[in-house]
Enzyme design. Sequence first.
Site, mmCIF file in Angstrom:
data_model
loop_
_atom_site.group_PDB
_atom_site.id
_atom_site.type_symbol
_atom_site.label_atom_id
_atom_site.label_comp_id
_atom_site.label_asym_id
_atom_site.label_seq_id
_atom_site.Cartn_x
_atom_site.Cartn_y
_atom_site.Cartn_z
ATOM 1 C CG ASP A 13 -0.432 0.114 8.622
ATOM 2 O OD1 ASP A 13 -1.151 1.473 8.474
ATOM 3 O OD2 ASP A 13 0.538 0.098 8.651
ATOM 4 C CE LYS A 58 1.325 1.436 4.389
ATOM 5 N NZ LYS A 58 1.502 3.204 4.482
#
Length: 293
Positions: free
Chosen positions: A136, A10
Amino acid sequence: MKISITAPAKINLSLDALYKREDGYHEVEMVMTTIDLADRLYLERLDEDKIVLDVKAHFIPEDRRNLIYQAALLLKKRFDVKMGVRITIDKHIPVSAGLAGGSSDAAAALKGLNVIWELGLSIEELAEISSEIGSDIAFCVYGGTALATGRGEKISALPNIPGCWIVLAKPSISVSTPTIYKELQVDNVEHPDTQKMIESIKNGDLDGIFAATGNVLESVTLEKNPQVKRIKDRMLAFGAEAALMSGSGPTVFALIKQYSRAKRVYNGLRGFCEEVYMVRPWSEGENDTNINY
């Protein structure tokens, strides 16, 4: 049963820290999107009650220090799973890069274990469980593009960003995320316009996305590591429409509309930086997960 599953990296299109919470974490607003730089996990169900990790990379632990191991152990204890698993990880995402490689691997492991251990959990349930391991991971369970709030575990889905090119460059340094957050002065830093980023994504406005990029952690990491700033400056000099550090760093990424310009930025960084990648936003496809009974 055997299963293979993709774990994409990401990037943070915007990262804002609003204040420090009583639990020691910062209240954050982050707009993140997955990219097609990805690891691949291979999971095999075992009759024996054990967790076996095989990581095809140096310097990555294969025991309880690994988030994948922690994810498997958490599911085993939570749901009294008596079966075991062998997980082989084919690493492509740089380690300690601000790209959530470890978190994405843990998210992929949770999704894969849900299948091979036949737990029947929803994506929402997996995301909630994942927040017990790391901030996350919930985003990585969902993937795509999303706004993350709280300490990063509260996820609101957004449309995928329009097609563009992304050039990543990771210098050969490591950055401590806790140290960067500890030194961040939230009252003395320019904050990104998160709402502008969200509106631009919803409108499919690439120029608006480029203009709204921002990361408050740059104020610390770039000051402590001038080579990170030099990479960002070089990206812009070679024609990137936007350049930003991902997470706490040290990886910097450039956002570019045209392939030819992206290739120029990529070539301009090779030799200047040890690890350089040219990728696209992630699009989920039929080959993300393969199951063999």
